[in-house]
Structure formats: structure tokens, C-alpha cells
Design a protein around this motif. Structure first.
Motif, PDB file in Angstrom:
ATOM      1  N   ILE A   1       0.830  -1.199   0.000  1.00  0.00           N
ATOM      2  CA  ILE A   1       0.000   0.000   0.000  1.00  0.00           C
ATOM      3  C   ILE A   1       0.865   1.250   0.000  1.00  0.00           C
ATOM      4  CG2 ILE A   1      -1.502   1.392   1.472  1.00  0.00           C
ATOM      5  CD1 ILE A   1      -3.008  -0.605  -0.086  1.00  0.00           C
ATOM      6  N   ALA A   2       0.542   2.171  -0.906  1.00  0.00           N
ATOM      7  CA  ALA A   2       1.184   3.484  -0.946  1.00  0.00           C
ATOM      8  C   ALA A   2       0.113   4.517  -1.264  1.00  0.00           C
ATOM      9  CB  ALA A   2       2.296   3.524  -1.990  1.00  0.00           C
ATOM     10  N   LEU A   3       0.271   5.709  -0.713  1.00  0.00           N
ATOM     11  CA  LEU A   3      -0.687   6.789  -0.951  1.00  0.00           C
ATOM     12  C   LEU A   3      -0.239   7.580  -2.170  1.00  0.00           C
ATOM     13  CD1 LEU A   3      -1.078   6.018   2.132  1.00  0.00           C
ATOM     14  CD2 LEU A   3      -2.050   8.280   2.373  1.00  0.00           C
ATOM     15  N   GLY A   4      -0.436   6.983  -3.333  1.00  0.00           N
ATOM     16  CA  GLY A   4      -0.053   7.609  -4.593  1.00  0.00           C
ATOM     17  C   GLY A   4       1.338   7.187  -5.013  1.00  0.00           C
ATOM     18  N   SER A   5       2.350   7.927  -4.578  1.00  0.00           N
ATOM     19  CA  SER A   5       3.743   7.626  -4.923  1.00  0.00           C
ATOM     20  C   SER A   5       4.277   6.475  -4.082  1.00  0.00           C
ATOM     21  CB  SER A   5       4.620   8.864  -4.720  1.00  0.00           C
ATOM     22  OG  SER A   5       4.161   9.941  -5.501  1.00  0.00           O
ATOM     23  N   ALA A   6       5.231   5.748  -4.649  1.00  0.00           N
ATOM     24  CA  ALA A   6       5.752   4.551  -3.982  1.00  0.00           C
ATOM     25  C   ALA A   6       6.415   4.863  -2.648  1.00  0.00           C
ATOM     26  CB  ALA A   6       6.745   3.839  -4.900  1.00  0.00           C
ATOM     27  N   PHE A   7       7.003   6.072  -2.508  1.00  0.00           N
ATOM     28  CA  PHE A   7       7.688   6.373  -1.252  1.00  0.00           C
ATOM     29  C   PHE A   7       6.730   6.867  -0.167  1.00  0.00           C
ATOM     30  CE2 PHE A   7       8.141  10.131  -4.006  1.00  0.00           C
ATOM     31  CZ  PHE A   7       7.551  11.111  -3.228  1.00  0.00           C
ATOM     32  N   ASN A   8       5.465   7.090  -0.500  1.00  0.00           N
ATOM     33  CA  ASN A   8       4.468   7.482   0.500  1.00  0.00           C
ATOM     34  C   ASN A   8       3.749   6.229   1.016  1.00  0.00           C
ATOM     35  OD1 ASN A   8       4.917  10.300   0.342  1.00  0.00           O
ATOM     36  ND2 ASN A   8       3.667  10.427  -1.494  1.00  0.00           N
ATOM     37  N   LEU A   9       4.480   5.410   1.748  1.00  0.00           N
ATOM     38  CA  LEU A   9       3.911   4.147   2.225  1.00  0.00           C
ATOM     39  C   LEU A   9       2.796   4.405   3.239  1.00  0.00           C
ATOM     40  CD1 LEU A   9       7.124   1.970   2.621  1.00  0.00           C
ATOM     41  CD2 LEU A   9       5.471   1.966   0.748  1.00  0.00           C
ATOM     42  N   GLY A  10       1.815   3.524   3.237  1.00  0.00           N
ATOM     43  CA  GLY A  10       0.693   3.688   4.144  1.00  0.00           C
ATOM     44  C   GLY A  10       0.235   2.359   4.704  1.00  0.00           C
ATOM     45  N   TRP A  11      -0.910   2.399   5.373  1.00  0.00           N
ATOM     46  CA  TRP A  11      -1.455   1.186   5.951  1.00  0.00           C
ATOM     47  C   TRP A  11      -2.983   1.258   5.935  1.00  0.00           C
ATOM     48  CZ3 TRP A  11       0.660   5.169   8.693  1.00  0.00           C
ATOM     49  CH2 TRP A  11      -0.113   5.751   9.712  1.00  0.00           C
ATOM     50  N   ILE A  12      -3.594   0.112   6.152  1.00  0.00           N
ATOM     51  CA  ILE A  12      -5.049  -0.012   6.154  1.00  0.00           C
ATOM     52  C   ILE A  12      -5.509  -0.471   7.529  1.00  0.00           C
ATOM     53  CG2 ILE A  12      -6.955  -1.467   5.328  1.00  0.00           C
ATOM     54  CD1 ILE A  12      -5.676  -1.423   2.583  1.00  0.00           C
ATOM     55  N   ASP A  13      -6.581   0.143   8.037  1.00  0.00           N
ATOM     56  CA  ASP A  13      -7.227  -0.370   9.243  1.00  0.00           C
ATOM     57  C   ASP A  13      -8.688   0.056   9.247  1.00  0.00           C
ATOM     58  OD1 ASP A  13      -7.331   2.244  10.160  1.00  0.00           O
ATOM     59  OD2 ASP A  13      -5.731   2.011  11.613  1.00  0.00           O
ATOM     60  N   GLY A  14      -9.379  -0.211  10.348  1.00  0.00           N
ATOM     61  CA  GLY A  14     -10.779   0.175  10.474  1.00  0.00           C
ATOM     62  C   GLY A  14     -11.694  -0.486   9.465  1.00  0.00           C
ATOM     63  N   ILE A  15     -11.444  -1.757   9.162  1.00  0.00           N
ATOM     64  CA  ILE A  15     -12.233  -2.454   8.138  1.00  0.00           C
ATOM     65  C   ILE A  15     -13.611  -2.812   8.684  1.00  0.00           C
ATOM     66  CG2 ILE A  15     -12.354  -4.531   6.713  1.00  0.00           C
ATOM     67  CD1 ILE A  15      -9.240  -4.517   6.832  1.00  0.00           C
ATOM     68  N   GLU A  16     -14.645  -2.500   7.904  1.00  0.00           N
ATOM     69  CA  GLU A  16     -16.016  -2.836   8.261  1.00  0.00           C
ATOM     70  C   GLU A  16     -16.741  -3.422   7.053  1.00  0.00           C
ATOM     71  OE1 GLU A  16     -18.048   0.015  11.315  1.00  0.00           O
ATOM     72  OE2 GLU A  16     -16.981   1.277   9.867  1.00  0.00           O
ATOM     73  N   ILE A  17     -17.676  -4.314   7.313  1.00  0.00           N
ATOM     74  CA  ILE A  17     -18.562  -4.833   6.275  1.00  0.00           C
ATOM     75  C   ILE A  17     -19.979  -4.471   6.683  1.00  0.00           C
ATOM     76  CG2 ILE A  17     -19.386  -6.881   5.074  1.00  0.00           C
ATOM     77  CD1 ILE A  17     -16.663  -8.128   5.561  1.00  0.00           C
ATOM     78  N   LEU A  18     -20.625  -3.653   5.855  1.00  0.00           N
ATOM     79  CA  LEU A  18     -21.898  -3.043   6.222  1.00  0.00           C
ATOM     80  C   LEU A  18     -22.958  -3.339   5.171  1.00  0.00           C
ATOM     81  CD1 LEU A  18     -20.349   0.436   7.038  1.00  0.00           C
ATOM     82  CD2 LEU A  18     -21.114  -1.208   8.753  1.00  0.00           C
ATOM     83  N   GLU A  19     -24.198  -3.301   5.605  1.00  0.00           N
ATOM     84  CA  GLU A  19     -25.324  -3.343   4.685  1.00  0.00           C
ATOM     85  C   GLU A  19     -25.716  -1.918   4.333  1.00  0.00           C
ATOM     86  OE1 GLU A  19     -26.942  -5.756   3.061  1.00  0.00           O
ATOM     87  OE2 GLU A  19     -25.425  -7.153   3.813  1.00  0.00           O
ATOM     88  N   GLY A  20     -26.030  -1.697   3.064  1.00  0.00           N
ATOM     89  CA  GLY A  20     -26.424  -0.373   2.617  1.00  0.00           C
ATOM     90  C   GLY A  20     -27.654  -0.429   1.736  1.00  0.00           C
TER      91      GLY A  20
END
Length: 255
Positions: free
Chosen positions: A149-168
Motif C-alpha cells: 500500500i502506498a498513498l499515490g507515490s511509492a515512497f508514501n507508504l501507508g497502511w489499512i485499518d478500520g475495516i467494516e462490512i456493512l449493509e447499505g
């Protein structure tokens, strides 16, 4: 419908505007095309092989900025690479200094960039694969079959959290609500900002790409004006269609 939501976080981001040349300008939020590429990368799909599966008709995406953000310009030294065998090590004398626009938190010392993303796919097998990848997440990492995971450019590394599965539930009628996500301008009937609370809002209009074709060209409906609140607050508005989630959030697909 089942909607998967998650937070994409990092210290800074750069989502290069497609028309940038000598100056690398950035969007405030990741374009829909960037999010599609990121999801496809996690699924292990090769570049240029996912455009049809993640078209506007098949894949619905909404995006929000959850922390106050701003932009800053920095000069970056780029290598002039003419030969992959000798120029990638930085030994050549010539460097190209290019201005780069970065998206950063309002207080970069103790904060970070935080985007919330909602995704729904009409094809069950793809939706199940996305869910499988995200549910494989442990305390401080996630499962990826391809890129990191990167926020656009490869050197802007990021992470993922707060995952939810919702009904809409899709609401295909004019409704006045508080919306968590960015809103395509063409869906907006009216902005409902209370004059007493105007300081809470910094609502900007950005023209962002939503879809490419197989030749990496923007499709006829693939470029839209979008309203974004960069103060991380919601947007009170009257729109002509939206999705109401079971956690009482209201979002608008970028389409």
C-alpha cells in the motif's frame, strides 16, 4: 447491498494530477482510478488488466478525508535514467529538480493523512475476493496478493485499518442529509451549511478522474467535478441519489 469500508492512512500522500508535467501537482483525495488500482494490486491483478472489471458500471466507490489536510510544495531530485544498468544507482551527474505537491496533515508532527473508502462490486466473486483479503488482516498488517500500500507515490507508504462490512440501501430520490463522503457536483441540488458553523467547513471543488479505458485514456464519463471537505467534517447537502448504511452514514458513489 454489502459495502466494504476501510481507512487508508499514511504520513503524506501524492495523487498526481493527470495533466501535470514539469510540476507534479496533486489531488486532495485519491481519485477513483487510484483506489481501483490499489484494490486490484492487493488482489494480485497486473497493471492494465483490471480496467474493465473495475468500470463505473461494475464497481462503486466513495471516498472521504477523515482528518484535516493541506498541501505543501517540495523540490524533489529525480534521476535522469537512460540506461537501467548504470543510471538507477544515482551515479550520473545530472539530476532533474522537480516541484512536487504533497498532501500532508494540518499538524504533520503528531498527525497523519486518513482517508475512508467505501467499495461495492456487482460481481459476487470479486466482492468475495476483496472481503477475503481484508478479513485476513491481523493487528497491524494486511494480506496482499500483489503490491504493498502506498498513498499515490511509492515512497508514501501507508497502511489499512478500520475495516467494516456493512449493509447499505440505495436511495434514488432527492434527499437532504449529512454526507460522510465526497460528492460529485452534478448530484448536488443544494449545499446546506449553517452560517453559524461555516468555520467547520472547507469545501473545495476538484475535477478528478474516475475511469480509464484499456488505452489508459479517460472515458467520456470518467472525469467529474467533486466536492470535498478537507477539514475532515461531513458535507450537509441535498442530493439526487445516495446510499444509507446501517451505521447511519450516508455516502455518495463517485460516478
Amino acid at each position: 447491498m454489502k459495502v466494504i469500508s476501510f481507512h487508508l492512512k499514511g504520513k503524506m500522500a501524492h495523487f498526481r494530477k493527470f495533466y501535470s508535467n514539469s510540476s507534479a501537482l496533486s489531488y486532495f483525495i485519491p481519485p477513483r482510478t487510484t483506489v481501483c488500482g490499489m484494490i486490484a494490486g492487493l488482489m494480485g491483478i497486473e497493471r492494465d488488466e483490471y480496467y474493465e472489471d473495475f468500470s463505473l458500471d461494475k464497481c462503486k466507490i466513495a471516498i472521504a478525508s477523515c482528518r484535516p489536510i493541506k498541501k505543501t510544495m517540495q523540490k524533489m531530485n529525480y534521476l535522469k535514467v537512460e540506461s537501467p544498468t548504470k543510471d538507477l544507482n544515482g551515479s550520473q551527474e545530472y539530476h532533474s529538480q522537480t516541484p512536487m505537491e504533497l498532501v500532508i496533515p494540518q499538524n504533520i508532527r503528531n498527525s497523519y493523512v486518513d482517508y475512508k473508502i467505501w467499495i461495492y462490486h456487482t460481481e459476487k466473486n470479486i466482492m468475495d475476493e476483496i472481503e477475503k483479503i481484508f478479513l485476513g488482516k491481523q493487528i497491524d498488517y494486511y494480506t496482499s496478493l500483489g503490491t504493498s500500500i502506498a498513498l499515490g507515490s511509492a515512497f508514501n507508504l501507508g497502511w489499512i485499518d478500520g475495516i467494516e462490512i456493512l449493509e447499505g440501501k440505495e436511495i434514488n430520490e432527492i434527499g437532504e442529509e449529512i454526507f460522510s463522503s465526497a460528492i460529485p457536483l452534478e448530484k448536488v441540488q443544494e449545499i446546506k451549511v449553517d452560517k453559524m458553523l461555516e468555520g467547520r467547513y472547507r469545501i473545495l471543488k476538484e475535477e478528478i478522474p474516475l475511469e480509464f479505458n484499456l488505452e489508459r485514456e479517460i472515458t467520456p464519463n470518467g472525469l467529474k467535478d467533486v466536492l470535498v471537505n478537507i477539514n475532515s467534517d461531513s458535507i450537509p447537502a441535498c442530493v439526487n441519489s445516495f446510499v444509507k448504511l446501517e451505521n447511519e452514514e450516508n455516502i455518495v458513489w463517485l460516478e
